[in-house]
Each structure stands twice: as C-alpha cells, then as structure tokens.
Motif scaffolding. Sequence first.
Motif, PDB file in Angstrom:
ATOM      1  N   LEU A 442     -50.814  -4.526 -13.227  1.00  8.09           N
ATOM      2  CA  LEU A 442     -51.147  -3.064 -12.970  1.00  8.09           C
ATOM      3  C   LEU A 442     -50.574  -2.413 -14.328  1.00  8.09           C
ATOM      4  CD1 LEU A 442     -51.247  -2.082  -9.423  1.00  8.09           C
ATOM      5  CD2 LEU A 442     -52.972  -2.767 -10.920  1.00  8.09           C
ATOM      6  N   PHE A 443     -49.232  -2.305 -14.244  1.00  7.89           N
ATOM      7  CA  PHE A 443     -48.445  -1.970 -15.465  1.00  7.89           C
ATOM      8  C   PHE A 443     -47.055  -2.790 -15.626  1.00  7.89           C
ATOM      9  CE2 PHE A 443     -47.524   0.602 -11.598  1.00  7.89           C
ATOM     10  CZ  PHE A 443     -46.036   0.638 -11.551  1.00  7.89           C
ATOM     11  N   GLN A 444     -46.451  -2.539 -16.733  1.00 10.65           N
ATOM     12  CA  GLN A 444     -44.889  -3.057 -16.941  1.00 10.65           C
ATOM     13  C   GLN A 444     -44.223  -2.230 -17.430  1.00 10.65           C
ATOM     14  OE1 GLN A 444     -46.172  -6.722 -18.967  1.00 10.65           O
ATOM     15  NE2 GLN A 444     -45.212  -5.913 -20.813  1.00 10.65           N
ATOM     16  N   GLU A 445     -42.916  -2.221 -17.408  1.00  9.35           N
ATOM     17  CA  GLU A 445     -41.619  -1.575 -17.717  1.00  9.35           C
ATOM     18  C   GLU A 445     -40.693  -2.294 -18.200  1.00  9.35           C
ATOM     19  OE1 GLU A 445     -42.010   1.942 -18.379  1.00  9.35           O
ATOM     20  OE2 GLU A 445     -43.716   2.333 -17.405  1.00  9.35           O
ATOM     21  N   PRO A 446     -39.845  -1.896 -19.179  1.00 16.19           N
ATOM     22  CA  PRO A 446     -38.890  -2.847 -19.925  1.00 16.19           C
ATOM     23  C   PRO A 446     -37.667  -2.219 -19.160  1.00 16.19           C
ATOM     24  CG  PRO A 446     -39.404  -1.063 -21.298  1.00 16.19           C
ATOM     25  CD  PRO A 446     -40.280  -0.818 -20.221  1.00 16.19           C
ATOM     26  N   ASN A 447     -36.221  -2.927 -19.431  1.00 12.47           N
ATOM     27  CA  ASN A 447     -34.968  -2.553 -19.002  1.00 12.47           C
ATOM     28  C   ASN A 447     -34.844  -2.468 -17.487  1.00 12.47           C
ATOM     29  OD1 ASN A 447     -34.202  -2.570 -21.715  1.00 12.47           O
ATOM     30  ND2 ASN A 447     -35.039  -0.435 -21.686  1.00 12.47           N
ATOM     31  N   ALA A 448     -35.229  -3.338 -16.728  1.00 10.87           N
ATOM     32  CA  ALA A 448     -34.983  -3.294 -15.299  1.00 10.87           C
ATOM     33  C   ALA A 448     -34.291  -4.481 -14.598  1.00 10.87           C
ATOM     34  CB  ALA A 448     -36.527  -3.517 -14.651  1.00 10.87           C
ATOM     35  N   CYS A 457     -43.899   5.808   1.082  1.00  7.82           N
ATOM     36  CA  CYS A 457     -44.904   6.175  -0.047  1.00  7.82           C
ATOM     37  C   CYS A 457     -45.345   5.100  -0.554  1.00  7.82           C
ATOM     38  CB  CYS A 457     -44.594   7.205  -0.936  1.00  7.82           C
ATOM     39  SG  CYS A 457     -45.588   7.850  -2.084  1.00  7.82           S
ATOM     40  N   GLU A 458     -46.745   4.785  -0.598  1.00  9.58           N
ATOM     41  CA  GLU A 458     -47.402   3.520  -1.205  1.00  9.58           C
ATOM     42  C   GLU A 458     -47.112   3.217  -2.700  1.00  9.58           C
ATOM     43  OE1 GLU A 458     -49.853  -0.152  -1.605  1.00  9.58           O
ATOM     44  OE2 GLU A 458     -48.628   0.779   0.014  1.00  9.58           O
ATOM     45  N   ASP A 459     -47.453   4.579  -3.421  1.00  8.09           N
ATOM     46  CA  ASP A 459     -47.419   4.308  -4.836  1.00  8.09           C
ATOM     47  C   ASP A 459     -46.327   4.947  -5.550  1.00  8.09           C
ATOM     48  OD1 ASP A 459     -50.131   3.795  -4.760  1.00  8.09           O
ATOM     49  OD2 ASP A 459     -50.780   5.858  -4.731  1.00  8.09           O
ATOM     50  N   MET A 460     -45.093   4.577  -4.910  1.00  3.59           N
ATOM     51  CA  MET A 460     -43.876   5.034  -5.656  1.00  3.59           C
ATOM     52  C   MET A 460     -42.891   3.926  -5.348  1.00  3.59           C
ATOM     53  SD  MET A 460     -42.677   8.844  -4.831  1.00  3.59           S
ATOM     54  CE  MET A 460     -41.604   8.881  -5.896  1.00  3.59           C
ATOM     55  N   LEU A 461     -42.278   3.630  -6.779  1.00  2.00           N
ATOM     56  CA  LEU A 461     -41.419   2.562  -6.735  1.00  2.00           C
ATOM     57  C   LEU A 461     -40.139   3.141  -7.762  1.00  2.00           C
ATOM     58  CD1 LEU A 461     -41.424   0.836  -9.807  1.00  2.00           C
ATOM     59  CD2 LEU A 461     -43.346  -0.211  -8.574  1.00  2.00           C
ATOM     60  N   CYS A 462     -39.058   2.516  -7.570  1.00  2.00           N
ATOM     61  CA  CYS A 462     -37.917   2.608  -8.597  1.00  2.00           C
ATOM     62  C   CYS A 462     -37.190   1.562  -9.013  1.00  2.00           C
ATOM     63  CB  CYS A 462     -36.921   3.881  -8.217  1.00  2.00           C
ATOM     64  SG  CYS A 462     -35.967   2.937  -6.473  1.00  2.00           S
ATOM     65  N   PHE A 463     -36.816   1.626 -10.357  1.00  2.00           N
ATOM     66  CA  PHE A 463     -35.897   0.332 -10.779  1.00  2.00           C
ATOM     67  C   PHE A 463     -34.801   0.969 -11.556  1.00  2.00           C
ATOM     68  CE2 PHE A 463     -39.371   1.456 -13.750  1.00  2.00           C
ATOM     69  CZ  PHE A 463     -38.667   1.318 -14.826  1.00  2.00           C
ATOM     70  N   SER A 464     -33.740  -0.050 -11.777  1.00  2.00           N
ATOM     71  CA  SER A 464     -32.700   0.263 -12.330  1.00  2.00           C
ATOM     72  C   SER A 464     -32.184  -0.580 -13.561  1.00  2.00           C
ATOM     73  CB  SER A 464     -31.378   0.455 -11.402  1.00  2.00           C
ATOM     74  OG  SER A 464     -31.311  -0.831 -10.930  1.00  2.00           O
ATOM     75  N   GLY A 465     -31.626  -0.143 -14.604  1.00  2.00           N
ATOM     76  CA  GLY A 465     -31.539  -0.956 -15.836  1.00  2.00           C
ATOM     77  C   GLY A 465     -30.688  -0.057 -16.792  1.00  2.00           C
ATOM     78  N   ASN A 466     -29.698  -0.573 -17.598  1.00  2.00           N
ATOM     79  CA  ASN A 466     -29.192  -0.022 -18.657  1.00  2.00           C
ATOM     80  C   ASN A 466     -28.603   1.430 -18.310  1.00  2.00           C
ATOM     81  OD1 ASN A 466     -29.851  -2.064 -20.286  1.00  2.00           O
ATOM     82  ND2 ASN A 466     -31.417  -0.830 -21.535  1.00  2.00           N
ATOM     83  N   LEU A 469     -31.600   5.072 -13.606  1.00  2.00           N
ATOM     84  CA  LEU A 469     -32.491   5.038 -12.555  1.00  2.00           C
ATOM     85  C   LEU A 469     -33.969   5.497 -12.958  1.00  2.00           C
ATOM     86  CD1 LEU A 469     -33.121   4.519  -9.659  1.00  2.00           C
ATOM     87  CD2 LEU A 469     -32.493   7.011  -9.037  1.00  2.00           C
ATOM     88  N   ASN A 470     -35.087   4.777 -12.745  1.00  2.00           N
ATOM     89  CA  ASN A 470     -36.192   4.870 -13.201  1.00  2.00           C
ATOM     90  C   ASN A 470     -36.955   5.180 -12.043  1.00  2.00           C
ATOM     91  OD1 ASN A 470     -35.944   4.313 -16.364  1.00  2.00           O
ATOM     92  ND2 ASN A 470     -34.902   2.730 -15.162  1.00  2.00           N
ATOM     93  N   ILE A 471     -37.768   6.261 -11.887  1.00  2.00           N
ATOM     94  CA  ILE A 471     -38.803   6.435 -10.803  1.00  2.00           C
ATOM     95  C   ILE A 471     -40.126   6.625 -11.279  1.00  2.00           C
ATOM     96  CG2 ILE A 471     -39.408   8.105  -8.957  1.00  2.00           C
ATOM     97  CD1 ILE A 471     -36.445   9.088  -8.849  1.00  2.00           C
ATOM     98  N   LYS A 472     -41.104   5.918 -10.708  1.00  2.00           N
ATOM     99  CA  LYS A 472     -42.577   5.833 -11.342  1.00  2.00           C
ATOM    100  C   LYS A 472     -43.354   6.094  -9.954  1.00  2.00           C
ATOM    101  CE  LYS A 472     -45.510   3.011 -13.977  1.00  2.00           C
ATOM    102  NZ  LYS A 472     -46.000   4.007 -15.033  1.00  2.00           N
ATOM    103  N   ALA A 473     -44.246   6.897 -10.199  1.00  2.00           N
ATOM    104  CA  ALA A 473     -45.404   7.262  -9.325  1.00  2.00           C
ATOM    105  C   ALA A 473     -46.593   6.875  -9.991  1.00  2.00           C
ATOM    106  CB  ALA A 473     -45.319   8.711  -8.900  1.00  2.00           C
ATOM    107  N   SER A 474     -47.513   6.138  -9.255  1.00  2.00           N
ATOM    108  CA  SER A 474     -48.844   5.662  -9.615  1.00  2.00           C
ATOM    109  C   SER A 474     -48.795   5.332 -11.074  1.00  2.00           C
ATOM    110  CB  SER A 474     -49.806   6.865  -9.454  1.00  2.00           C
ATOM    111  OG  SER A 474     -51.024   6.456  -9.681  1.00  2.00           O
ATOM    112  N   ASN A 475     -49.833   5.635 -11.823  1.00  2.00           N
ATOM    113  CA  ASN A 475     -49.657   5.369 -13.436  1.00  2.00           C
ATOM    114  C   ASN A 475     -49.195   6.240 -14.236  1.00  2.00           C
ATOM    115  OD1 ASN A 475     -50.980   2.829 -12.994  1.00  2.00           O
ATOM    116  ND2 ASN A 475     -53.139   3.889 -12.786  1.00  2.00           N
ATOM    117  N   PHE A 476     -48.477   7.304 -13.642  1.00  2.00           N
ATOM    118  CA  PHE A 476     -47.951   8.349 -14.356  1.00  2.00           C
ATOM    119  C   PHE A 476     -46.350   7.900 -15.221  1.00  2.00           C
ATOM    120  CE2 PHE A 476     -49.317  10.729 -10.743  1.00  2.00           C
ATOM    121  CZ  PHE A 476     -50.612  11.430 -11.278  1.00  2.00           C
TER     122      PHE A 476
END
Length: 1123
Positions: A442-448, A457-466, A469-476
């Motif tokens: 579906l998508f990929q993000e660097p630095n995690a 919430c089904e469409d929300m995740l968060c990841f950390s790195g560098n 803190l990164n919060i991503k909702a759906s494809n936004f």
Amino acid sequence: MRAVLAWKETFREQCVYDLAFKPDGSQLIIAAGLRVLVYDASDGALIQPLKGHKDIVYCVAYAKDGKRFASGSADKSIIIWTSKLEGILKYTHNDSIQCVAYNPVTHQLASCSSGDFGLWSPEQKSVNKHKVSSKITCCGDEHNDILAVADWGQKLSFYQLSGKQIGKDRTLTYDPCCVSYFSRGEYIVMGGSDKQASLYTRDGVRLGTIGEQNAWVWTCRVRPDTNFVVLGCQDGTVACYQLIFSTVHGLYKDRYAYRDSMTDVIVQHLITEQKVRIKCRELVKKIAIYRNRLAIQLPEKILIYELFSDDSSDMKYHIKEKICRKFECNLLVVCSQHIILCQEKRLQCLSFTSVREKEWVMESLIRYIKVIGGPPGREGLLVGLKNGAILKIFVDNPFPITLLKLSTSVRCLDMSASRNKLAVVDEHNTLLVYDINSKELLFQEPNANSVAWNTQCEDMLCFSGNGYLNIKASNFPVHQQKMQGFMVGYNGSKIFCLHIYLMSAVEVPQSAPMYQYLERKMFKEAYQIACLGVTDSDWRDLATEALEGLDFDTAKKAFIRIRDLRYLELISSIEERKKRGENDNELFLADVYAYQGKFHEAAKLYKRTGHESRALSMYTDLRMFEYAKDFVGATDPKSSRILMTKQADWAKSSKEPRAAAEMYLSAGEHLKAIDIIGEHGWADMLIDIARKLDKAEREPLAKCALHFKRLKHHGYASETYSKMGDLKALVHLHVETRHWEEAFSLVEKHTQFKYDVFVPYAQWLAENDRFEEAQKAFHKAGRQNEAVKVLEQLTHNAVVENRFNDAGYYYWMLSMQCLDIARGDEEQRDEMLKKFERFQHLAELYHVYRSIQRYTDEPFSSHMPETLFNICRFLLNNLTKNIPAGISKVNTLYALAKQSRKLGAYKLARYSYEKLQELHIPSRFHESIELGNLIIRSKPFHDNEVRMMCYRCSTNNPLLNNQGSVCINCRQPFIYSASSYEVLPLVQFYLEEGIIDEEALSLIDLEVPHIDQRDLQAMRMDDGLDDAEEDPFTAKMSFEQGGSNFVPVKVNRSVLRSMSRRDVLIKRWPRPLKWEYFRSLLPDVLLTFYPGQLLMFHSEDYELLVLQHNCCPYCRRPIDEPN
C-alpha cells in the motif's frame, strides 16, 4: 547482563595488589611490583610509571577532591603524589604498609602498617601515629549506609553502621579477596579464589560473571559513574569490562512490565500511571505480558502471574503457576493458557504445567514475535524471520501460515485492528504496509525503527526513527514531531515511548490526520480520528466543517462534545424541517452561514431561495440596519416602515431613547414614541406631539395626558383633556392636583360633576382640620354621613390622645352635623336627634373635664378653687350612669377632695377620699391621697357655708346627688353657668298645648330680640312684679310634695301675658328642635346669653372669657363673627 572486555594489560611475574580511580574516572592508578602505574581509564594506555618505592607496592588511594593520591609499599614508606604525577611528600612507618584510605570529606589520609596507623592531612607538618596490637589488613572511610563484609568463611554479610546485621548471611563458593560498590550503591562487584569477578545486587543476589581469569582476582574497582569494572589478578593481569544491562520488558496495550534492580519486576499502567512491584529475589531473565497474564523467567524457573480481577484498572497480581525448569531462550511469549519459548529457529509451546504441546521449527532465525490476540487457548502469533518471511501461527495449529515473504530481514511487525493490513519494518529501516488479503504494497516510508497500528482506529499507524515520531492516516502525508526514544505502542491518542529504561505514555493530539480527512470532506473518518483525542478547537473546526458540508449527524456529535447548545438547536431545527419534507440544502446552508456570522453570504442564499424576509429579519435582529436598507431598497415602503420600527426597537433597547422616539414617530408608531418620551419626562417634546395629533386619535392623546399628570404638568394635561373633550377626566385631573378653583368653575358650568368635586374636596378639608369648610363641602355634595364618620374618628382620636378640649369641640361639631341631617332626612330624624342630645352632653362633659385633667397633670391651674369645686360636682352629678372614655373618676374625686378641703366642705372631702379608696389609684397619687385622708379625719364632719339651693322649691340640695343634676325635692334640672358652673337663678317653663312660639312671643310682649354686634342678649330682671304672690308664674311653680316624678312648669296665655320681656330668656333652637323658655327669679343677677351656642353666663364671667379667647370656648367661633 553482559560483560564486554574493553581493554586488558598483563605485567609478567608481578601481582597487581591494588587499583584506584581518579574521582572523575579519567585515570586508573595501579599498584604493580615496585612501581605505581598511571593508565588512561578509557582505552588502557599507559600515561606514566611512577618510581619512588624500593619494594613491592601494596596499596594506592586517590583523594576525593582529585588533587592527590597516595601509595604504600613493603619498604615501610608512604608517598603523596599530586594529580600532575609529582611526588610531594614521603613518610615512613615501622613495618610494611598494608593499606591506605582518604577521608572523602576532610581529605585526611589514613595509612596502616602491621603495627601502627598514621593520620596525615595537608595542614599538618607531622604525621600522628598510633600503635596497634595486631596486623591491620584493610581500612576504609566511605560514606555509605550499609557495610558489605566478605570473609574467608565464604560468607557475604551486610551490616548497618550501628553494627546490626541486615538479613541473613549469603553463602559464597569461593574465598573473597575484594569487594567494591557501584557509585550509586545499586550493585556490588566481588572477586577471589574462583578466578573471576561476579556481580551482585545490593542485597547479595548473584547476577552473573563479569570476566573469567587465570589466577585469583586480587582487587576490583568500579569506574565512577559508569558501568566499567577493572579487575587486578595475581598473575599481573589488569582487565577492564563494560557491563551492558539489557532492557528486559514486555508490553500489552496499556500495561508495561519491566525489570528493575535486576531482581524485581514493575508493572506500570500507562494510562493511570499506577505501578506495582513484584519482588523475585533472583535475576529476572525474561518478561512477557498478555491480557491478565504475566510470565517472569528466572534462572531456574518460570513464574506465571494472574490478575485478581478483570477490572481494567486492577493492578494486583498473584502467582497462578510455577514451571520449575531451566530454559534457554531468546524470546518469551505468554498466552492465556500457554507460554511460547523462542530459541533461534525453534518455537516451543508449553502449557502452564510444563507440558510441551507444540513445536515449530523455522527455516531462518526468528527476529520478532508478537501475540495478536484470539480466543483463550487458540491465540495467534505474528512471527518475523531473518530471511524476510512473515508467518502467522495459531497455538493450537501445528502448521504455520505464511503471510508475506520479503527480501530483507524483519525488525518489527504489527497488524491492524481488523487484521486486514500488515506493517513491517525491515533491516534497512524502511516501513512497508501491505494489504494482507491481496498482498499488495500500500505504501512505504523511510527512517523507521518501530511501528504500531492504532488499536482503536483501523487506518492510523505511527512509527519512530531518527528522533522523530511519525503519524500516518490512510494515504495522507506523514505528520512528524520530535520524540526521544522509540515508539512501542499506539492506543487511541496515547503513544507509548521507551526512552532508555523509561516507558511513558505521550498524549498526541490527532489534529493533523483529522484535518487531512477534513480537506477531503471525509467527515465520518475525521470524527473517528477526533474521538482518539483532539483539542476543543479541533472539535469545533470538525463540527463547523461538517455543518457546512451538511453532514448534520457528524456535526451534531461534534457539537455535543464541545457542549455548544446554540448550534445543536440549529441542527435540531434543521432535522425537524427535513422530517416535515423540506429539502432545500441552500436554505439550510444559509441558516448555517447566519449562525456562523457569514451574514452577507447567508443573505445571498436567502435571496436565491426566495426567502428575502429571513434576510431582512437577520439584519434587523443583528442591528445591521444600513445593510438591511440596502437589501430592501427604496421600492418597498411597507418593508421600510417595518425596518424603521425595528430600528427604533433596537435604539430603545440600546439605551438611545431620543433616537428611538424619533424613529417611532417617523414610522407612525405614536404610542411607542409617547411611552418613551413620557418615561424620560421630555414634556416639551410630548406637548408638541399632543398638539400635532388629531383630536380623533384619543388613545395617544390619553397617553400624553397620563404622562403629563405623572410629570405634574397640570397645564399640559388640562390642555390635552380639553382637546379630547373628556370633561370627566379633566375634573378628576383638577381634583387630583388640588386645583379646586378650576374644578369649581367647571362644576358651575357642568353640575353633573358636583359629586366628583365636592366629596374629595370635603375629604381634603377634613384631612387638613378645616372641619367647618369640610362640613359645607359634604353638605354641597349631599354626603352628611361622610362628615359624621370623619368627625367621629377625629373625636375618638382626640379622646385616646387626651386632647379633651378638641374632643368637646368635635362632639359639638358632631351634634350640629346630626342636627343638619335630622333637618333634611325624615327617616333618620329620631335617631339623629338622639345622637344630637348625646353628643351635646358629651361635648359639655369633655369640655369641663379638660379643666380637671389640667389641674391633676399640670403644676399650675388658671381656675379659682370655687370654679374647680363646681366643675367637679357638675361632672360627678352627670356621671351617675356610664362614664365616657378618657374621663377619669379618680382624677375628678381627687380634685374634688382637695378643693372641698380648701373651701371647708370637709364632709364632702371625706366622702371623696372614701370613694377613692374603692378605686384603682395611680402610684403618683398614693402619698398625697393617704396624707389628705389622714388630715381630713382631723376636720369636723360637716360642710361649712357651702350650699346648693333649688330656685324652684328653695330646697337646699346635697353637694353630690346620685340622681343626677336635679333637685332632690322637685326634680327640677339645674341650669349652670357655662364658665363658673354655679347654679343660675333660672327655671325652665313649657308652653301649654296649642300655643306656638310666635304667639308666646307676642303674649310676652317681646319683640324680635335685638342682637348687638356681638350677637349677645343681656337682661336685667328688676322690672318684674314687686310682689311674688301677685306673680301668676309663681303659682305655676308649685307642685305636689312627695312625688317621685318631675312636674314641669307649664304656663298658659294669661301667665305669658303677665311676664316681662326682661325676665325671660329663650333658646331658639333651629327646627326640628323646640324652643326652650327660662324665667329668671333673681332680677338683680346680671346674666348674659350667647345665641351662637345657646349658652348662659354670669355677665362678668362672659366678659372675662371674651377678653381671654376672643371666641366661644365650645364652638371656637370668633365673637365678632355674624351668626
């Protein structure tokens, strides 16, 4: 715990006896052979060897201030070195030096030999030495609370500074040679004959081996404020190890369990911040937590704990099972009924009773394992392998399910709440999110470095790195913010972050993803995000956007959150209208814009939908009258007039009354304008309006007149009523404002208002004590009864207030009023005549009692004793039956007693005192009455020269008569002087039937009496007949002796004819009363008659009264006033 060798150095054939760190940890001092060696503590490089001793160096010690250190040798000497590695002092003992130590506070040095010890400080030039009886092997001056003692009995003991042992002895398996605390005292390092150094807790629990050596470990030291430990061995080896304390922890939703002090487990509730400590008293190797289960792996067993209750906030754990076996594993996982052990490629599933139920062998090393939930006994595990394979395993299924196969190793895994999406972090720190069903990326993000889905919430995740803190909702796009540590969980608005050893729950507003959804008009999804946690302003933005997007359901929920009742009412009204069939979204949007303050946009929409009236109402309600005028234009006069009225309403409410009044007048709203002008008292403005109004507009004119009355502008009110032609209101106006002359002139022209004027006029006169005028006014109004009532009340008040003179006057007024009523009203005549007689009698009683009251209550009296004596007798003779209110018999008897004594009427005085004894006497009279009573008893029991003779029968009467003021023999009433109250020589006679007053006057040869300017009638009675026997009137006075009834003197025409006009006095009462005739029997006595009041006086007394008062004492009429 792992020990990693940092550096190592070996001195051949030399034993390392002692080590010492510089307090800042930069240098290490080593006692090796004959030398003192200075090393760099970080990398083990030799800085400088120091020479000065001639034999083996046994001990070294560094001062706490870091300025100097000392070394002691077998050559019996002590050398003091500076931090610049220069020797500054050397002194000796009698034996080889065994140990040295610095005081950490005073920096005083203690040096100990086999036979003595010395104390040296920089301030002293000499060393103080003290001998001891046995060999000293060690010394110390550390400021710690607990003393750790290791002996060659292979025991470790702990003591308080008081000498009391703490706990039990710990058994060792070797002979200890050295023991050292960590800087903060949390751990102990110990070495000895087992050729290794061991790490212990502060309670003596062994945690592990630091480093194995080839010889006995003779000394060990911990580098200050670090995890580095240096060992010195018997074979000359010096080794430096870094201790790495790995984080042993477990997380499930909002519960976090971690190892503390190596032997304890703390369970922390990340939401409530509650903590509970579980003491294991052994090294904790692994921790796993899941729902209400907690698994702790110790060196020889695994403990399974369970919560006491299912309460989400319960923090009380108890042991459920013990698995007493030693396991070697890399990862530990606990489920509801099983534990999972991971050892490289192998997974083993064991029941809580230590029965191995399943085993899975993977094709590659297992890098990550996580329980993803499921029914008890059938939980699912998410497993990531080093070769990139991602598997799902159910504990009751022996066959793993491959979800994905990546090309790189897996570092972290998580599955979304609905099990439809999988987030993976690979070894290149790339976050990959897949659709589990389609296997699509579906998508990929660097630095995690770690990732977690939001559990709510089904469409929300968060990841950390560098550090972010990164919060991503759906494809936004990703929303970033700085964060220390790395993220391990995401629950609602809370993100769980682990920084070094500290786990914390960070409250992260979900504003950014919510606004991302709002931009795409995805209001329901935005609402779900907002429910996780956003600020009040974010809720308001969501509610507003949803409202403008006409998503009323979402807007309603959002406004409920922020308790905005105004918008909730709007939404409720729109929903009601939709139920009634309205579906014009533009009209709904116009209402929304109006509520939001976008008034011009709302007006345009109202106009477009054909609801111009709503736009007009909106502008006028908001007092935006200029905009409203522009909106209406000049083509609609009706709307313009309505607008003007509303503008005037606003001006009135905003406290601009003059502007409001002018606007009302412009709009033709005269009544409202008049109300405002009247309230503020602008009379000039009001009269202008009244003069401009047509006389047919009665209501506004009437309001003008009412305001003029209230403002006391009598002239303006009169003018207004005259314009209206409202004569009745005009009369009432004159009466209310006491303009009596104007009222009378109006009554002259319009007699029907006679009653409306004279009644209030009479009441006003009565209130102002103008009773004669009031009487006339009541008479003119035909309201005699009103006059009587007013006078009766005034009379009652005068009696109550002891104003007896006024009471007499008012009773006289009442009697004359009753006489007037009797004259005009046949029906009430008898009753009124009775009242007339009673009131005349009361008037006389109160008038005379006034003299007695003044005598008893005031210090001086203007009356002669004879007058007071006569007044008292007159009053008592007339009080034989009922005593009127206010008249005191005590006062009368008291006055009579005193005057009787003065005049020699001792018998009467004694009688008065005896009567007083029967009455209730005021305390102020007690002494006087008792004294008078005693004095009178010393007097003769008779009355001297005091007589009262009847002029009809010549009988001497007693001074007091129980039968009243009449003769005891003939019953003839006595006639008294109205001033001195002596009995006058008069006899009343009556006319025989058939003789009228006019005939009697002609027979007596009496013309109409001539009344001089004082209305007086005076007669001398010396012109009568010389011989009484020849007088026919004397014959008529005779009566039958012994009779009990009064026989009046009746005369016929012949007797009347024989009378002289100077002998007769006539009281000419007005009708319906009859005239009264009196015959003077002593012509020499001068009598004066006052016709105005029909009273009789001795002429001298009357002249004195005229001089004193210039008016009648009864009716208060001036003497010179015409009758």
